[in-house]
Design a protein around this motif. Structure first.
Motif, PDB file in Angstrom:
ATOM      1  N   ARG A  16     -39.732   9.223  -7.167  1.00 58.66           N
ATOM      2  CA  ARG A  16     -38.565   9.172  -5.815  1.00 58.66           C
ATOM      3  C   ARG A  16     -37.211   8.600  -5.601  1.00 58.66           C
ATOM      4  O   ARG A  16     -35.941   9.092  -5.528  1.00 58.66           O
ATOM      5  CB  ARG A  16     -39.545   8.614  -4.620  1.00 58.66           C
ATOM      6  CG  ARG A  16     -39.049   9.062  -2.745  1.00 58.66           C
ATOM      7  CD  ARG A  16     -40.297   7.707  -2.035  1.00 58.66           C
ATOM      8  NE  ARG A  16     -39.429   7.876  -1.298  1.00 58.66           N
ATOM      9  CZ  ARG A  16     -40.538   6.951  -0.030  1.00 58.66           C
ATOM     10  NH1 ARG A  16     -41.489   7.144   0.164  1.00 58.66           N
ATOM     11  NH2 ARG A  16     -39.626   7.328   0.875  1.00 58.66           N
ATOM     12  N   ALA A  20     -33.432  10.454  -5.639  1.00 57.36           N
ATOM     13  CA  ALA A  20     -32.690   9.889  -4.072  1.00 57.36           C
ATOM     14  C   ALA A  20     -31.702   9.249  -4.729  1.00 57.36           C
ATOM     15  O   ALA A  20     -30.786   8.351  -3.764  1.00 57.36           O
ATOM     16  CB  ALA A  20     -33.568   8.519  -2.828  1.00 57.36           C
ATOM     17  N   ILE A  22     -28.119   8.354  -4.935  1.00 64.04           N
ATOM     18  CA  ILE A  22     -26.956   8.813  -4.432  1.00 64.04           C
ATOM     19  C   ILE A  22     -26.037   8.961  -5.312  1.00 64.04           C
ATOM     20  O   ILE A  22     -25.401   8.123  -6.419  1.00 64.04           O
ATOM     21  CB  ILE A  22     -26.439   7.129  -3.542  1.00 64.04           C
ATOM     22  CG1 ILE A  22     -28.066   6.282  -2.923  1.00 64.04           C
ATOM     23  CG2 ILE A  22     -24.924   7.959  -3.278  1.00 64.04           C
ATOM     24  CD1 ILE A  22     -26.982   4.892  -2.389  1.00 64.04           C
ATOM     25  N   GLU A 124     -26.519  12.617  -0.906  1.00 61.43           N
ATOM     26  CA  GLU A 124     -28.902  12.578  -0.425  1.00 61.43           C
ATOM     27  C   GLU A 124     -28.297  11.370   0.742  1.00 61.43           C
ATOM     28  O   GLU A 124     -29.677  10.903   1.799  1.00 61.43           O
ATOM     29  CB  GLU A 124     -29.373  10.967  -1.130  1.00 61.43           C
ATOM     30  CG  GLU A 124     -29.303  12.434  -2.615  1.00 61.43           C
ATOM     31  CD  GLU A 124     -28.021  13.364  -3.844  1.00 61.43           C
ATOM     32  OE1 GLU A 124     -27.008  12.249  -3.248  1.00 61.43           O
ATOM     33  OE2 GLU A 124     -28.193  13.993  -4.480  1.00 61.43           O
ATOM     34  N   LEU A 125     -27.705  10.533   1.019  1.00 59.99           N
ATOM     35  CA  LEU A 125     -27.703   9.321   2.228  1.00 59.99           C
ATOM     36  C   LEU A 125     -27.512  10.338   3.328  1.00 59.99           C
ATOM     37  O   LEU A 125     -28.061  10.179   4.208  1.00 59.99           O
ATOM     38  CB  LEU A 125     -26.430   8.579   2.292  1.00 59.99           C
ATOM     39  CG  LEU A 125     -26.333   7.543   1.150  1.00 59.99           C
ATOM     40  CD1 LEU A 125     -24.888   6.595   1.557  1.00 59.99           C
ATOM     41  CD2 LEU A 125     -28.077   7.082   1.546  1.00 59.99           C
ATOM     42  N   ALA A 128     -30.489  11.786   3.839  1.00 61.51           N
ATOM     43  CA  ALA A 128     -31.561  10.399   5.004  1.00 61.51           C
ATOM     44  C   ALA A 128     -31.149  10.757   6.337  1.00 61.51           C
ATOM     45  O   ALA A 128     -32.009  10.095   7.473  1.00 61.51           O
ATOM     46  CB  ALA A 128     -31.341   9.482   3.997  1.00 61.51           C
ATOM     47  N   ARG A 265     -36.185  10.336   2.807  1.00 60.91           N
ATOM     48  CA  ARG A 265     -35.380  11.042   1.633  1.00 60.91           C
ATOM     49  C   ARG A 265     -35.518  10.050   1.047  1.00 60.91           C
ATOM     50  O   ARG A 265     -34.988   9.881  -0.326  1.00 60.91           O
ATOM     51  CB  ARG A 265     -34.342  11.275   2.633  1.00 60.91           C
ATOM     52  CG  ARG A 265     -34.635  12.552   3.043  1.00 60.91           C
ATOM     53  CD  ARG A 265     -35.692  13.698   2.973  1.00 60.91           C
ATOM     54  NE  ARG A 265     -34.700  14.530   1.476  1.00 60.91           N
ATOM     55  CZ  ARG A 265     -34.595  15.377   1.529  1.00 60.91           C
ATOM     56  NH1 ARG A 265     -34.372  16.026   2.744  1.00 60.91           N
ATOM     57  NH2 ARG A 265     -33.644  15.718   0.453  1.00 60.91           N
ATOM     58  N   LEU A 266     -35.377   8.543   0.985  1.00 63.34           N
ATOM     59  CA  LEU A 266     -34.793   7.195   0.254  1.00 63.34           C
ATOM     60  C   LEU A 266     -36.108   6.559  -0.380  1.00 63.34           C
ATOM     61  O   LEU A 266     -37.134   7.386  -0.710  1.00 63.34           O
ATOM     62  CB  LEU A 266     -33.892   6.612   0.461  1.00 63.34           C
ATOM     63  CG  LEU A 266     -32.774   7.130   0.911  1.00 63.34           C
ATOM     64  CD1 LEU A 266     -31.958   6.008   2.262  1.00 63.34           C
ATOM     65  CD2 LEU A 266     -31.894   7.865   0.443  1.00 63.34           C
ATOM     66  N   SER A 270     -37.398   4.337   6.035  1.00 64.31           N
ATOM     67  CA  SER A 270     -36.479   4.006   7.063  1.00 64.31           C
ATOM     68  C   SER A 270     -37.361   4.803   9.154  1.00 64.31           C
ATOM     69  O   SER A 270     -38.228   5.780   8.449  1.00 64.31           O
ATOM     70  CB  SER A 270     -35.240   4.911   7.720  1.00 64.31           C
ATOM     71  OG  SER A 270     -35.059   6.324   7.828  1.00 64.31           O
TER      72      SER A 270
END
Length: 313
Positions: A16, A20, A22, A124-125, A128, A265-266, A270
């Motif tokens: 993961r 993820a 960046i 990727e951010l 998310a 996703r990260l 969150s």
């Protein structure tokens, strides 16, 4: 476990983390991505059960038809139970089967719906954030009927003491809720330690006249949370639960459950939607007893001014 070259295979969290990582700017333009590839990305979860993997494989192989099946029809075609389909939808990041089916239909029709397609997701951010936007949109649909939130908020406001339970990573949400609830409720008890410490606090809360516990259970779901909820129920307390799953052992023990998606996703989850869920229940508590709310807020502001708790804006 090792790969074909003899190197150790990454753990689920390492994988993961790698996925993820960046990168700057937008993702490089992709060639046409097949629907099956999008589904494999959507369903990539290391902890899917064998039955859930069977559902995923059926959807990948029969998407044009499967995207429009009812939950009963999909369960029959995949050879699983209806609850298994609901648990599968939750396991791959949706609040229920209707939300998953909406996404499947968007992929089958080649349109953008639900979460963005991989080639449109930016970096990727941004991906998310897109996932959290989808969680919030699902929560907004759930709030179309606000009666359940209002009703539970009224019960929490009337419970004295009110116990708020959040263990391990769920402790941050519990602390936020308890901090705010103390502004409008005279006796809020926060439990962030499991085992006998949690048991003592729950039993004492019941002996003091408490009626409700608000519990948080975020992934990875802790065994000690399930144990504590069972102790609460055994003591005669009712349990309101905020979690990311619609089904499961902790949900089975709760009197009422608010299922909200978490961002996955990260590397670390969150909690945009659970945070809004907290705020909604706090609002319902304040609305349940507006006179008490006003009096307590005014008293707190006087104390805050007297002792200069906060900087002046």
């Amino acid at each position: 476990m090792e790969d074909n070259r003899g190197a150790p295979a990454p753990t689920s969290q390492q994988a993961r983390a790698q996925a993820a990582a960046i990168t700057s700017g937008r993702a490089a333009p992709a060639t046409e991505v097949s629907a099956s590839s999008r589904l494999r990305t959507l369903f990539h979860r290391p902890r899917l059960s064998p039955g859930q993997r069977r559902i995923a494989q059926y959807l990948i192989e029969h998407l044009p038809e499967a995207a429009f099946l009812s939950i009963t029809e999909l369960a029959d075609r995949a050879g699983v139970s209806q609850p298994s389909v609901t648990r599968f939808a939750s396991a791959v990041g949706f609040t229920g089967y209707p939300a998953l089916r909406e996404r499947l239909q968007a992929i089958a029709l080649g349109t953008r719906g639900g979460a963005p397609d991989e080639e449109d997701r930016g970096n990727e951010l941004q991906a998310a954030v897109d996932a959290e936007i989808e969680n919030l949109e699902n929560l907004r649909r759930d709030f179309a009927d606000a009666d359940r939130v209002i009703g539970v908020g009224r019960e929490l406001a009337a419970s004295a003491p009110l116990t708020v339970l959040g263990l391990r990573i769920s402790g941050s949400l519990a602390e936020y809720f308890a901090y705010a609830a103390r502004r409008v409720h005279p006796d809020v008890r926060l439990v962030t330690r499991g085992g006998s410490v949690a048991y003592d606090a729950l039993l004492q809360s019941r002996e003091a006249g408490g009626a409700w516990v608000l519990a948080f259970s975020m992934p990875r779901h802790a065994q000690e949370t399930l144990n504590a909820v069972r102790v609460a129920r055994g003591a005669g307390l009712k349990v309101a639960l905020i979690t990311d799953l619609a089904l499961g052992p902790v949900v089975d023990e709760a009197d009422v459950t608010f299922a909200t998606g978490t961002g996955s996703r990260l590397v670390f989850d969150s909690y945009a939607a659970p945070g809004v869920m907290c705020a909604a229940l706090l609002q319902a508590m304040t609305d349940a007893d507006p006179e008490r709310t006003q009096a307590r807020l005014e008293e707190y502001e006087q104390v805050a001014d007297q002792h200069q708790f906060f900087l002046r804006d």
